[in-house]
Design a protein around this motif. Sequence first.
Motif, mmCIF file in Angstrom:
data_model
loop_
_atom_site.group_PDB
_atom_site.id
_atom_site.type_symbol
_atom_site.label_atom_id
_atom_site.label_comp_id
_atom_site.label_asym_id
_atom_site.label_seq_id
_atom_site.Cartn_x
_atom_site.Cartn_y
_atom_site.Cartn_z
ATOM 1 N N GLY A 108 0.753 -1.139 -0.093
ATOM 2 C CA GLY A 108 -0.018 0.072 -0.114
ATOM 3 C C GLY A 108 0.983 1.161 -0.002
ATOM 4 O O GLY A 108 0.380 2.470 0.139
ATOM 5 N N LYS A 109 2.052 1.138 0.300
ATOM 6 C CA LYS A 109 2.858 2.460 0.107
ATOM 7 C C LYS A 109 2.823 3.112 -1.142
ATOM 8 O O LYS A 109 2.732 4.405 -1.095
ATOM 9 C CB LYS A 109 4.362 1.865 0.538
ATOM 10 C CG LYS A 109 5.306 3.238 1.010
ATOM 11 C CD LYS A 109 6.814 2.750 1.615
ATOM 12 C CE LYS A 109 7.400 3.927 1.956
ATOM 13 N NZ LYS A 109 8.490 3.868 2.562
ATOM 14 N N LEU B 251 1.325 8.136 -3.872
ATOM 15 C CA LEU B 251 0.485 8.686 -5.276
ATOM 16 C C LEU B 251 -0.742 9.522 -4.602
ATOM 17 O O LEU B 251 -0.761 10.732 -5.100
ATOM 18 C CB LEU B 251 -0.044 7.601 -6.070
ATOM 19 C CG LEU B 251 0.760 7.002 -7.093
ATOM 20 C CD1 LEU B 251 0.148 5.821 -7.606
ATOM 21 C CD2 LEU B 251 1.230 8.097 -8.146
ATOM 22 N N ALA B 252 -1.315 9.076 -3.659
ATOM 23 C CA ALA B 252 -2.418 9.764 -3.138
ATOM 24 C C ALA B 252 -2.058 11.255 -2.341
ATOM 25 O O ALA B 252 -2.338 12.284 -2.854
ATOM 26 C CB ALA B 252 -3.271 9.041 -2.044
ATOM 27 N N TYR C 164 -8.821 5.049 -1.511
ATOM 28 C CA TYR C 164 -9.809 4.115 -1.192
ATOM 29 C C TYR C 164 -9.448 2.767 -1.699
ATOM 30 O O TYR C 164 -9.571 1.742 -1.211
ATOM 31 C CB TYR C 164 -11.063 4.667 -1.717
ATOM 32 C CG TYR C 164 -12.035 5.333 -1.005
ATOM 33 C CD1 TYR C 164 -12.565 4.864 0.528
ATOM 34 C CD2 TYR C 164 -12.372 6.563 -1.081
ATOM 35 C CE1 TYR C 164 -13.186 5.582 1.353
ATOM 36 C CE2 TYR C 164 -13.242 7.107 -0.139
ATOM 37 C CZ TYR C 164 -13.489 6.871 1.114
ATOM 38 O OH TYR C 164 -14.401 7.667 1.916
ATOM 39 N N ALA C 165 -9.151 2.700 -3.092
ATOM 40 C CA ALA C 165 -8.656 1.346 -3.334
ATOM 41 C C ALA C 165 -7.357 0.775 -2.901
ATOM 42 O O ALA C 165 -7.340 -0.445 -2.958
ATOM 43 C CB ALA C 165 -8.326 1.559 -5.287
ATOM 44 N N GLY C 166 -6.371 1.835 -2.530
ATOM 45 C CA GLY C 166 -5.168 1.089 -1.966
ATOM 46 C C GLY C 166 -5.570 0.521 -0.444
ATOM 47 O O GLY C 166 -4.764 -0.327 -0.161
ATOM 48 N N ARG C 167 -6.626 1.227 0.130
ATOM 49 C CA ARG C 167 -6.611 0.889 1.511
ATOM 50 C C ARG C 167 -6.862 -0.677 1.531
ATOM 51 O O ARG C 167 -6.481 -1.186 2.435
ATOM 52 C CB ARG C 167 -7.922 1.536 2.007
ATOM 53 C CG ARG C 167 -8.006 1.572 3.562
ATOM 54 C CD ARG C 167 -9.014 2.536 4.185
ATOM 55 N NE ARG C 167 -10.399 2.433 3.391
ATOM 56 C CZ ARG C 167 -11.215 2.884 3.798
ATOM 57 N NH1 ARG C 167 -11.141 3.656 5.034
ATOM 58 N NH2 ARG C 167 -12.466 2.696 3.541
ATOM 59 N N LEU D 244 -3.373 6.003 4.402
ATOM 60 C CA LEU D 244 -4.540 6.181 3.457
ATOM 61 C C LEU D 244 -5.751 6.410 4.341
ATOM 62 O O LEU D 244 -6.348 7.215 3.713
ATOM 63 C CB LEU D 244 -4.498 4.664 2.913
ATOM 64 C CG LEU D 244 -3.457 4.285 1.706
ATOM 65 C CD1 LEU D 244 -3.640 2.761 1.373
ATOM 66 C CD2 LEU D 244 -3.356 5.119 0.436
ATOM 67 N N ASN D 245 -5.783 5.868 5.545
ATOM 68 C CA ASN D 245 -7.082 6.474 6.281
ATOM 69 C C ASN D 245 -6.890 7.699 6.642
ATOM 70 O O ASN D 245 -7.915 8.403 6.733
ATOM 71 C CB ASN D 245 -6.911 5.352 7.654
ATOM 72 C CG ASN D 245 -7.512 3.925 7.288
ATOM 73 O OD1 ASN D 245 -7.993 3.810 6.537
ATOM 74 N ND2 ASN D 245 -6.890 3.184 8.133
#
Length: 132
Positions: free
Chosen positions: A20-21, A26-27, A50-53, A64-65
Motif C-alpha cells: 500500500g505504500k 501517489l495519493a 480508497y482502492a489502496g486501503r 491511506l486512512n
Amino acid sequence: MTSTPPRDEPVFRSGGSEDGKVAAILAWGLYILSIPSANVLVLIGLVIAYAGRSSATGVALEHLNAQIRLFWSVFWWTIACWIAIAISALASIIVIGIPFLLFFLLVWFLISVWFTVKSIFGLIALLGDRAP
C-alpha cells in the motif's frame, strides 16, 4: 499431506511492510497538486486512497486512512465556507456582509493552504516510514 518448504528457501507472502505504500505516495502527491489542478487531482487521489486501503498494511494503511479523513474533513469545511460566503455575498447588498465575505474568503484560502501543507508533511512522514 502438506509439505513445508525447506528453511533455506524464501517464503513469499503478502502483508509486508511495503503493501500500500505506492498508493499512499501517489495519493499524497495528488493531494499536494490540488491547488494547481483546481482540485481535480484530489478526487483521483481519494479514489487511489480508497482502492489502496484494501491491500495496505502497517504505516501505509494509517496514511491511506489519514488521507481519506483529511479529504472529508476539508470537504465539509469547504462546503460550510462556501455557504457562509454565499450568505455574506447576499448580505453585502446592504453593506453589512462585506467584512464577513472577506473573512470567509480568507478562511477558505487558509483551509486550502492547510490541506496542502498537511499533505506535504504526510508525504514526508510516509517517506520516513512514520505515522501521519
